[in-house]
Design an enzyme around this catalytic site. Structure first.
Site: not given
Ligand code: GLA
Length: 748
Positions: A486, A556
């Site tokens: 990420d 997301d």
């Molecule tokens: C990001 C990702 C999510 C999740 C969060 C965790 O926003 O896109 O899918 O993994 O981080 O903090």
């Protein structure tokens, strides 16, 4: 041979299966562009920009009286700055004399089989018999700047990959001798189109709203998209296309430009005074400067240009094939991707071994194949204010460590995946306390936090080496089958304590060279691990990261209806195998909307499929439906992930707006045409709505297909490919469909 050079006329022909790209050397000096057109077998050289004088058109004096030849009027192959062409340039360099004028003259060429890698940069690759490459050298004699343009022409695809490198070869002139050059702009591709009767397509948006296709007519002046966020960004994807006015999803000429890079970029089309259109794509000159001492060189990332004479749809399918076969790597690139259960929207930070195993138990019963433990397993992370950088297990939460979790999950028949955010650090972390100098920063200036975190300075070798060690420690254990990588903030104060003032503008790009080195190490050393990139969803969904990680968390926003536009927009460039898509709970956590499980399942089945909700809170009937969805996906996943995509109705479809309210419809057809998955999702349903007839594409007209759908509609009926394609299917949002329709067609 796909590349030919006609020595007497000084013309290069670059032939893909259906297109010809023409470059002319004028007066053995100027590199002029002759067009990128439907393939031709011969060229008279007469169909070119006419030579007659234009007012206020500067003419290089060395052209000895040919007053009509102005670089400002003629289509250029790689325009420099300040020597006659007043449009935006492809290259700009500050010389020792304090000026930025360049005269880049033709200085030779080479043609060879295959394609060379771009050192330190991700790029498409091929075997020797798959493509040919032309390199053309240009030289500015005064400053000693040499530029090499590289064109890889593919035999099987209508694709030309371009990249550019610049070298300071030294100058014999007193003023310039031994002095550096400063590259201020080095575009990876420049392409002059005759005329401006094109629409420009871009993929734009924001967090939770990524890659919405926007289509606009070109008009006089500059239309530009860019990122200055040191990430390819949620806001603008590094892609544009130009389509001719009569182009549709299935017909007409479309040109695609996709930049293989994850940092700041720009892509623009300048329509000039004569309605010519210049496309430029490359590193964003606003955030880039690179000093070259004598003997030093710089290579800019690749632009992948696609030609289609069958509309936007064919352009997308070309990108999909090329990126799946000749960009993605690792042992997962052509393998069916597992059905995932991710604990993020199920538990957020609030989990322990017992909860995770309970989720894994149900996921295994439903037929899922891999469980991802998301954020919150390290340091003392209970929320997003702390612990990034402390990549050791949070013992209060998981006393048995990753060993217990991985073994427990594997024992239940699932593979085990883990979340990381290696490029970031929380100010509240042991790593930050030990190395406050390891973050991007400008001495004496205030800094921005984003999601309470700071960006590590990956332009530093010691930071990259440290991260290699961290990842080796984790992956060397053999406990991890999948990694979600990420990147959760926009980077700011992009500067390094390690660089001198004159080199600070290099830091943004050095960051990516560091990241690519780290990713190269990790992904090459552990080719069996499935890597998924992520940046708050799709903030770095770009071809460069696909070179390392063959899938990406698309957004997301997991709302099925929002996802229709996001996924269909993403599909304009990126293959279904690269789009990670999950079914989540309702009301949806991002939009508050309630959609049917039917819609959520059908929508997520457009990519690499999974779930992201607490399965143990569902009713029996819902679990039964999920079990069926998982089984269905396993039956169709090869077709979805590795077949051909056809889009029928898109939420952005301005050419043929559907009046039913908006809906998305697409099909995935296996390469051998034996299976087709047809999906319609109504994002707005009217009572007694109009009926739309959709003529399927890509089927075998001579075959008969068994069509299986909801019992009330297509209960294993037999229909010929010809009828499905020429007569078409009648679709309408009947209440029984619960907002979406999925048909599986199988050849009998
Ligand atoms: C990001 C990702 C999510 C999740 C969060 C965790 O926003 O896109 O899918 O993994 O981080 O903090």
């Amino acid at each position: 041979m796909s590349i030919l050079f006609n020595e007497s006329d000084g013309v290069f022909f670059l032939n893909t299966p259906k297109s010809t790209y023409i470059i002319r050397v004028v007066d053995n000096k100027y590199l002029s562009h002759g067009g990128w057109v439907k393939r031709i077998s011969s060229w008279s050289g007469q169909c070119v920009m006419p030579l007659y004088g234009r007012a206020f058109a500067p003419v290089p004096q060395e052209l000895c009286g040919r007053i009509e030849y102005s670089l400002d009027v003629q289509p250029q192959e790689f325009p420099g700055y300040g020597h006659g062409d007043c449009r935006d340039s492809a290259v700009e360099v500050l010389s020792a004399d304090g000026t930025t004028v360049t005269d880049l003259y033709y200085n030779g060429y080479r043609i060879y089989k295959g394609k060379k890698p771009l050192e330190g940069l991700p790029a498409t690759f091929c075997k020797e018999d798959e493509a040919e490459t032309l390199e053309i050298d240009l030289l500015d004699k005064v400053s000693g700047l040499a530029v090499t343009l590289s064109y890889t022409v593919w035999n099987k695809y209508d694709v030309i990959c371009r990249s550019v490198s610049a070298k300071h070869t030294g100058s014999s002139l007193e003023l310039y001798k031994g002095k550096p050059l400063v590259l201020r702009r080095l575009m990876s591709a420049s392409l002059d189109f005759t005329g401006s009767r094109y629409r420009m397509i871009q993929l734009s948006g924001s967090w939770g709203h990524e890659r919405h296709a926007i289509v606009r007519d070109l008009t006089s002046g500059i239309q530009k998209i860019q990122s200055r966020r040191n990430a390819s960004s949620h806001q603008q994807n590094p892609f544009i296309a130009l389509e001719e006015y009569d182009a549709t999803e299935d017909s007409g000429t479309v040109y695609g430009f996709s930049f293989v890079y994850s940092g700041s970029f720009c892509a623009e089309v300048e329509v000039d005074q004569y309605n010519m259109s210049r496309v430029l794509m490359g590193l964003n000159p606003d955030t880039f400067e690179w000093k070259l001492n004598e003997g030093e060189s710089f290579t800019a990332p690749e632009v992948v240009m696609v030609y289609s004479d069958q509309g936007l749809g064919q352009m997308s399918r070309t990108y999909h094939d090329l990126y799946r076969n000749n960009l993605c790597r690792g042992n997962w690139k052509n393998k069916p991707r597992p059905v995932v259960i991710n604990n993020w929207e199920a538990t957020y930070f609030d989990f322990n071994a017992e909860k995770l195993f309970a989720l894994a138990d149900t996921a295994a019963k439903e037929g899922m194949e891999l469980m991802v433990l998301d954020d919150g397993w390290f340091g003392h992370r209970d929320d997003d204010t702390t612990s990034l950088g402390d990549w050791y297990v949070y013992k209060d939460k998981l006393p048995g460590g990753i060993e217990e979790i991985s073994e427990g999950i594997r024992k239940r028949g699932l593979k085990f995946g883990l979340w990381f955010e290696p490029e970031m650090v929380s100010p509240d972390s042991d790593l930050y306390r030990a190395h406050p100098d390891w973050v991007l920063q400008i001495k004496d200036r205030d800094f921005c936090l984003g999601r309470n975190q700071r960006g590590l300075d990956l332009s530093r070798k010691d930071v990259v080496d440290y991260l290699i060690e961290v990842m080796d420690n984790m992956l060397g254990s053999g406990l991890i089958d999948y990694i979600k990588w990420d990147f959760n903030r926009t980077l700011t104060e992009i500067a390094s304590t390690m660089q001198s003032p004159e080199n600070q503008m290099k830091v943004g790009h050095l960051y990516y060279l560091g990241l690519y080195k780290l990713m190269e190490h990790v992904t090459q050393k552990y080719p069996d691990v499935l890597f998924e990139s992520c940046s708050g969803g799709g903030g770095r969904f770009d071809p460069a990261l696909l070179y390392y990680m063959s899938q990406c968390w698309t957004s997301d926003n997991t709302d099925a209806l929002s996802r229709v536009a996001i996924q269909m927009g993403t599909s304009i460039v990126y293959p279904a195998s690269s789009m990670s898509c999950h079914v989540s709970a309702v009301p949806n956590h991002q939009t508050g909307r309630v959609t049917s499980l039917n819609q959520r399942g059908h929508c997520a089945m457009a990519g690499a499929f999974g779930y992201e909700l607490d399965l143990n809170k569902l009713e029996e009937a819902e679990l039964a439906e999920i079990k069926e969805q998982v089984a269905t996906y396993k039956r169709i996943r090869d077709t979805v992930q590795y077949g051909d995509l056809y889009r029928y109705e898109c939420p952005w479809n301005t050419r043929a707006p559907n009046e039913t309210g908006s809906f998305g419809a697409w099909s995935n057809v296996s390469k051998d045409k034996s299976q087709c998955v047809f999906t319609v999702i109504w994002t707005y349903a009217e009572a007694h709505a109009e009926i739309t007839v959709i003529k399927l594409r890509g089927l075998d007209p001579d075959a008969t297909y068994n069509v299986q759908g909801p019992k009330e509609f297509f209960d294993n009926v037999k229909i010929s490919g010809e009828e499905l394609m020429n007569v078409g299917l009648y679709v309408s949002p009947h209440p029984h469909l619960k907002g979406s329709l999925q048909l599986i067609l199988e050849k009998i």
